[in-house]
Write a protein that holds these residues in place. Structure first.
Motif, PDB file in Angstrom:
ATOM      1  N   ASN A  72       0.849  -1.192   0.000  1.00 47.24           N
ATOM      2  CA  ASN A  72       0.000   0.000   0.000  1.00 47.24           C
ATOM      3  C   ASN A  72       0.888   1.246   0.000  1.00 47.24           C
ATOM      4  O   ASN A  72       2.098   1.153   0.191  1.00 47.24           O
ATOM      5  CB  ASN A  72      -0.983  -0.001   1.190  1.00 47.24           C
ATOM      6  CG  ASN A  72      -0.274  -0.120   2.516  1.00 47.24           C
ATOM      7  OD1 ASN A  72       0.529   0.734   2.879  1.00 47.24           O
ATOM      8  ND2 ASN A  72      -0.546  -1.202   3.242  1.00 47.24           N
ATOM      9  N   GLY A  73       0.257   2.375  -0.215  1.00 45.68           N
ATOM     10  CA  GLY A  73       1.004   3.625  -0.306  1.00 45.68           C
ATOM     11  C   GLY A  73       1.629   4.028   1.021  1.00 45.68           C
ATOM     12  O   GLY A  73       2.727   4.574   1.065  1.00 45.68           O
ATOM     13  N   HIS A  74       0.913   3.748   2.104  1.00 47.95           N
ATOM     14  CA  HIS A  74       1.424   4.139   3.419  1.00 47.95           C
ATOM     15  C   HIS A  74       2.734   3.428   3.757  1.00 47.95           C
ATOM     16  O   HIS A  74       3.705   4.060   4.186  1.00 47.95           O
ATOM     17  CB  HIS A  74       0.380   3.874   4.501  1.00 47.95           C
ATOM     18  CG  HIS A  74       0.865   4.289   5.845  1.00 47.95           C
ATOM     19  ND1 HIS A  74       0.818   5.589   6.281  1.00 47.95           N
ATOM     20  CD2 HIS A  74       1.485   3.579   6.823  1.00 47.95           C
ATOM     21  CE1 HIS A  74       1.379   5.662   7.471  1.00 47.95           C
ATOM     22  NE2 HIS A  74       1.782   4.461   7.831  1.00 47.95           N
ATOM     23  N   THR A  98      -3.623  17.247   4.079  1.00 47.28           N
ATOM     24  CA  THR A  98      -3.416  15.968   3.417  1.00 47.28           C
ATOM     25  C   THR A  98      -4.162  14.883   4.162  1.00 47.28           C
ATOM     26  O   THR A  98      -4.751  15.119   5.227  1.00 47.28           O
ATOM     27  CB  THR A  98      -1.908  15.641   3.352  1.00 47.28           C
ATOM     28  OG1 THR A  98      -1.721  14.403   2.653  1.00 47.28           O
ATOM     29  CG2 THR A  98      -1.293  15.494   4.756  1.00 47.28           C
ATOM     30  N   SER A 101      -2.254   9.625   6.418  1.00 43.99           N
ATOM     31  CA  SER A 101      -1.092   8.784   6.120  1.00 43.99           C
ATOM     32  C   SER A 101       0.221   9.560   6.039  1.00 43.99           C
ATOM     33  O   SER A 101       1.252   9.098   6.549  1.00 43.99           O
ATOM     34  CB  SER A 101      -1.349   8.046   4.798  1.00 43.99           C
ATOM     35  OG  SER A 101      -0.201   7.392   4.352  1.00 43.99           O
ATOM     36  N   ASP A 170       4.665  12.938  -1.766  1.00 42.93           N
ATOM     37  CA  ASP A 170       3.501  12.071  -1.624  1.00 42.93           C
ATOM     38  C   ASP A 170       2.663  12.357  -2.863  1.00 42.93           C
ATOM     39  O   ASP A 170       1.983  13.379  -2.965  1.00 42.93           O
ATOM     40  CB  ASP A 170       2.727  12.402  -0.345  1.00 42.93           C
ATOM     41  CG  ASP A 170       1.520  11.498  -0.140  1.00 42.93           C
ATOM     42  OD1 ASP A 170       1.012  10.962  -1.141  1.00 42.93           O
ATOM     43  OD2 ASP A 170       1.061  11.341   1.015  1.00 42.93           O
ATOM     44  N   ALA A 172       0.300  10.404  -4.052  1.00 42.67           N
ATOM     45  CA  ALA A 172      -0.847   9.485  -4.002  1.00 42.67           C
ATOM     46  C   ALA A 172      -2.004   9.931  -4.899  1.00 42.67           C
ATOM     47  O   ALA A 172      -2.768   9.104  -5.382  1.00 42.67           O
ATOM     48  CB  ALA A 172      -1.332   9.341  -2.555  1.00 42.67           C
ATOM     49  N   HIS A 173      -2.125  11.250  -5.126  1.00 41.42           N
ATOM     50  CA  HIS A 173      -3.255  11.748  -5.925  1.00 41.42           C
ATOM     51  C   HIS A 173      -2.878  12.026  -7.370  1.00 41.42           C
ATOM     52  O   HIS A 173      -3.720  12.466  -8.141  1.00 41.42           O
ATOM     53  CB  HIS A 173      -3.780  13.058  -5.334  1.00 41.42           C
ATOM     54  CG  HIS A 173      -4.258  12.951  -3.927  1.00 41.42           C
ATOM     55  ND1 HIS A 173      -4.593  14.051  -3.165  1.00 41.42           N
ATOM     56  CD2 HIS A 173      -4.471  11.874  -3.139  1.00 41.42           C
ATOM     57  CE1 HIS A 173      -4.983  13.655  -1.965  1.00 41.42           C
ATOM     58  NE2 HIS A 173      -4.899  12.335  -1.918  1.00 41.42           N
ATOM     59  N   SER A 194      -0.091   5.850  -4.199  1.00 42.63           N
ATOM     60  CA  SER A 194      -0.992   4.881  -3.577  1.00 42.63           C
ATOM     61  C   SER A 194      -1.851   4.281  -4.673  1.00 42.63           C
ATOM     62  O   SER A 194      -2.338   5.010  -5.541  1.00 42.63           O
ATOM     63  CB  SER A 194      -1.905   5.574  -2.565  1.00 42.63           C
ATOM     64  OG  SER A 194      -3.026   4.736  -2.292  1.00 42.63           O
ATOM     65  N   LYS A 199      -8.329   5.247  -5.594  1.00 44.30           N
ATOM     66  CA  LYS A 199      -7.490   6.142  -6.384  1.00 44.30           C
ATOM     67  C   LYS A 199      -7.770   5.960  -7.892  1.00 44.30           C
ATOM     68  O   LYS A 199      -8.361   4.964  -8.304  1.00 44.30           O
ATOM     69  CB  LYS A 199      -6.005   5.877  -6.084  1.00 44.30           C
ATOM     70  CG  LYS A 199      -5.622   5.962  -4.596  1.00 44.30           C
ATOM     71  CD  LYS A 199      -5.901   7.303  -3.943  1.00 44.30           C
ATOM     72  CE  LYS A 199      -5.012   7.648  -2.772  1.00 44.30           C
ATOM     73  NZ  LYS A 199      -5.536   7.415  -1.437  1.00 44.30           N
ATOM     74  N   GLY A 206      -2.437  -1.183  -2.673  1.00 45.98           N
ATOM     75  CA  GLY A 206      -1.128  -1.199  -3.316  1.00 45.98           C
ATOM     76  C   GLY A 206      -0.504   0.168  -3.308  1.00 45.98           C
ATOM     77  O   GLY A 206      -1.144   1.150  -2.936  1.00 45.98           O
TER      78      GLY A 206
HETATM   79  C1  LIG Z   1      -4.390   7.331  -0.143  1.00 41.33           C
HETATM   80  C2  LIG Z   1      -3.312   8.192   0.403  1.00 41.33           C
HETATM   81  C3  LIG Z   1      -2.186   7.681   1.062  1.00 41.33           C
HETATM   82  C4  LIG Z   1      -2.075   6.257   1.568  1.00 41.33           C
HETATM   83  O1  LIG Z   1      -2.208   5.307   0.623  1.00 41.33           O
HETATM   84  P1  LIG Z   1      -2.714   3.826   0.998  1.00 41.33           P
HETATM   85  O2  LIG Z   1      -2.428   3.113  -0.280  1.00 41.33           O
HETATM   86  O3  LIG Z   1      -4.168   3.907   1.310  1.00 41.33           O
HETATM   87  O4  LIG Z   1      -1.891   3.328   2.122  1.00 41.33           O
HETATM   88  C5  LIG Z   1      -1.159   8.539   1.403  1.00 41.33           C
HETATM   89  N1  LIG Z   1      -1.237   9.842   1.157  1.00 41.33           N
HETATM   90  C6  LIG Z   1      -2.300  10.399   0.554  1.00 41.33           C
HETATM   91  C7  LIG Z   1      -2.324  11.873   0.293  1.00 41.33           C
HETATM   92  C8  LIG Z   1      -3.396   9.597   0.192  1.00 41.33           C
HETATM   93  O5  LIG Z   1      -4.472  10.142  -0.352  1.00 41.33           O
END
Ligand SMILES: *Cc1c(COP(=O)(O)O)cnc(C)c1O
Length: 377
Positions: A72-74, A98, A101, A170, A172-173, A194, A199, A206
């Motif tokens: 996962n992203g975290h 944010t 995470s 980060d 993730a977005h 992430s 997403k 993942g």
């Molecule tokens: C979704 C998200 C994460 C964490 O990702 P996971 O895959 O859910 O662990 C981290 N940072 C941001 C900004 C996110 O939106």
């Protein structure tokens, strides 16, 4: 299907709520074909062939020499922070605007988050305010491309170079976002994605770390696999491996990504047509040369006839579930009450109190977008 009407079968559709997001799914048969080889190989996880295939495909798609997949992203964020081996007690300059995470990863890594205010227009870290937060303990800057809006990567890099700091995005977005054709994965030392089910691109659960420096690969790989390197435990690693089933989902979703982004773009466009010129409503800004991925549709109610809370409640009464994303700021979480906040977070506080993310996903009907906007207006 529009809500509240009779379906072809004559069944009354219940007024099912509109959620803020809905996971994209590849065609069922496509996924089945993708996982069929696993019944032969019986290799279900631990960097099997689907895993390798997805890393290669992502390196190509994201135009980056190295992609390392994670569960996962975290955990990907935590692994990056561990991989750099910052001295104990190091500080990381980051944004409080944010998802939980980002800040949790810093704290769980034994580092101290130092919160920087955001820019009033892009809502990403304000590069002008970084320098004043730098101390002799600062090790890195960890900004977020929030809602898929790119940070001012050039200004952030200049400051990082000036003080010799690592830049960890980060991202993730920001999957699929490019600037002048260059992928968001290429900025800074490392970008973390992430691939969570909500997403734009997902593998159910993942994540991935994207980087240029090949020296990082072995460290990330041992960190996600119990510290093993050449069958020896060289450090106290955890377990953050992505399984073959998740990687297979990624292979399928990657094939449909452009269509996914295009359909989200159509929903976004309708929102903009209806809300773009309303006094007191502010939308996410477009950025020169940037191809957006339409990950979210945040709206800021600043001087509008109704407050964010009123709009939220009114939508809820119509079974429309918008989300107060990102509220509260991570710096206001009960678990961080004891962290001292060095500088004013005035803009971040202001935006977090006024922002609402409206429903946005590929299959959201334009008639539903119209209903949502009518309710707001
Ligand atoms: C979704 C998200 C994460 C964490 O990702 P996971 O895959 O859910 O662990 C981290 N940072 C941001 C900004 C996110 O939106």
């Amino acid at each position: 299907m529009p809500i509240g009407v009779l379906s072809k079968e004559g069944r009354k559709q219940v007024n099912s709520p509109i959620q803020v997001t809905r996971s994209s799914m590849p065609p069922f048969e496509e996924y089945i074909e993708e996982i069929r080889p696993l019944w032969e190989s019986r290799w279900l996880t631990n960097m099997g062939s689907k895993h390798q295939e997805l890393e290669k495909a992502l390196e190509q798609y994201l135009q980056i020499p190295h992609v390392s997949l994670f569960a996962n992203g975290h955990l990907a964020l935590e692994a990056v922070l561990a991989a750099f081996r910052f001295p104990e007690g190091s500080e990381v300059i980051t944004t409080p605007f944010t998802f939980a995470s980002t800040t949790h990863a810093i704290v769980r890594s034994g580092l101290t988050p130092v919160f920087c205010d955001i820019d009033p227009v892009t809502w990403t870290m304000d590069p002008e305010k970084i320098s004043e937060l730098v101390t002799e303990r600062t090790a890195a800057i960890l900004p977020v491309h929030v809602y898929g809006t790119l940070c001012d990567v050039d200004a952030i890099q200049r400051t990082a170079d000036q003080y010799g700091l690592k830049v960890i995005y980060d991202a993730a977005h920001a999957f699929g976002v490019t600037r002048d054709g260059v992928s968001a994965a290429t900025f800074g030392d490392v970008s973390v994605f992430s691939f969570h089910a909500t997403k734009v691109f997902h593998t159910v659960e993942g994540g991935a770390v994207c980087f240029q420096d090949s020296a990082l690969r072995q460290r990330l790989e041992s960190l996600k696999n119990f510290g093993f390197h050449n069958a020896e435990a060289v450090e106290a690693g955890g377990n953050a491996k992505l399984s073959e089933f998740h990687a297979a989902m990624g292979m399928c979703n990657l094939r449909h990504l452009e269509e996914e982004i295009a359909r989200r773009g159509m929903v976004s466009k309708r929102y903009r047509e209806l809300l773009g010129n309303v006094k007191g409503i502010r939308l996410r800004v477009g950025q020169r040369g940037v191809r957006p991925n339409y990950a979210y549709f945040p709206v800021v109610f600043d001087g509008y006839s109704y407050t964010r809370e009123e709009v939220f409640e009114r939508l809820k009464a119509q079974s429309i579930n918008a989300r107060k994303y990102f509220y509260p700021l991570t710096s206001s979480f009960p678990c961080y009450r004891d962290l001292s906040v060095a500088k004013s977070l005035e803009t971040a506080v202001h935006i977090a109190e006024q922002v609402l993310c409206l429903p946005l996903y590929a299959g959201l009907a334009l008639t539903e977008v119209e209903k949502i906007c009518e309710t707001i207006l």
